[in-house]
Enzyme design. Structure first.
Site, mmCIF file in Angstrom:
data_model
loop_
_atom_site.group_PDB
_atom_site.id
_atom_site.type_symbol
_atom_site.label_atom_id
_atom_site.label_comp_id
_atom_site.label_asym_id
_atom_site.label_seq_id
_atom_site.Cartn_x
_atom_site.Cartn_y
_atom_site.Cartn_z
ATOM 1 N N SER A 150 -14.419 -21.255 18.667
ATOM 2 C CA SER A 150 -15.615 -20.686 18.303
ATOM 3 C C SER A 150 -15.569 -19.832 16.915
ATOM 4 O O SER A 150 -16.765 -18.961 16.400
ATOM 5 C CB SER A 150 -15.845 -19.325 19.372
ATOM 6 N N SER A 184 0.953 -1.264 0.080
ATOM 7 C CA SER A 184 -0.135 0.109 0.014
ATOM 8 C C SER A 184 0.887 1.410 -0.139
ATOM 9 O O SER A 184 1.587 1.598 1.008
ATOM 10 C CB SER A 184 -0.986 -0.019 1.273
ATOM 11 N N LYS A 186 -5.397 -20.361 9.341
ATOM 12 C CA LYS A 186 -5.506 -21.384 9.880
ATOM 13 C C LYS A 186 -5.771 -22.687 8.984
ATOM 14 O O LYS A 186 -5.698 -23.840 9.694
ATOM 15 C CB LYS A 186 -6.783 -21.254 11.045
#
Length: 176
Positions: free
Chosen positions: A75, A25, A50
């Site tokens: 979760s 960027s 992951k």
């Protein structure tokens, strides 16, 4: 010692993951006064690094272990990663998720073939439920963050970054 493990891991998981792009960027470079490179793991299968660790952990199981399935508690991202990795490898995945996990995460786990088991939103409840599933089914428990095979798999993102940009001074990883 870890270099060989990392190289072996990358070769093992390569057919199941994306080699994610590195972007820059100009605006952020100007603001920081440095040249920044971003390893875009949001373009990884299921949207996070992951996937690398989950895939590696399953691939290192024996055929007998794979036949009995895997179980984890998570979760969110690891729940999705283990479900998709398991689906890709024809392994059944049991995913213990707290009752207050975002619905979108639970739906994604189910769409990736994971069997969602809800529990109370405590570490003790997660561990109890995962251990119960492992005992009843013979599934192998794969810890979402404290498993060396998961950690090494996830480290392949940094390895790819260093292959593309070997002269980096620092590597920072976001937490959270």
């Amino acid at each position: 010692m870890y270099r060989k493990q990392l190289l072996d891991c990358h070769k093992r998981i390569k057919p199941y993951i994306h080699r994610t792009p590195v972007l820059t960027s100009r605006l952020l470079n100007d603001i920081t006064g440095a040249e920044l490179f971003f390893k875009c793991e949001n373009f990884q299968r299921m949207g996070a690094y992951k996937m690398r660790g989950a895939t590696n952990a399953i691939l290192l199981l024996s055929e007998e272990e794979r036949a009995k399935g895997v179980v984890t508690h998570s979760s969110g991202n690891f729940a999705q990663a283990l479900s998709l990795a398991a689906q890709s490898l024809n392994v059944q995945a049991h995913i213990v998720m707290p009752s207050n996990a975002p619905k979108v995460k639970k739906v994604a786990v189910s769409q990736y073939g994971g069997i969602v088991v809800e529990c109370e939103p405590t570490i003790e409840s997660r561990s109890f439920a995962a251990n119960k599933i492992a005992r009843e089914t013979g599934a192998t428990f794969i810890h979402p963050s404290n498993d060396m095979n998961v950690i090494i798999g996830q480290g392949t993102a940094a390895m790819e970054l260093l292959e593309d940009y070997p002269e980096l001074d620092y590597i920072f990883t976001p937490i959270g």
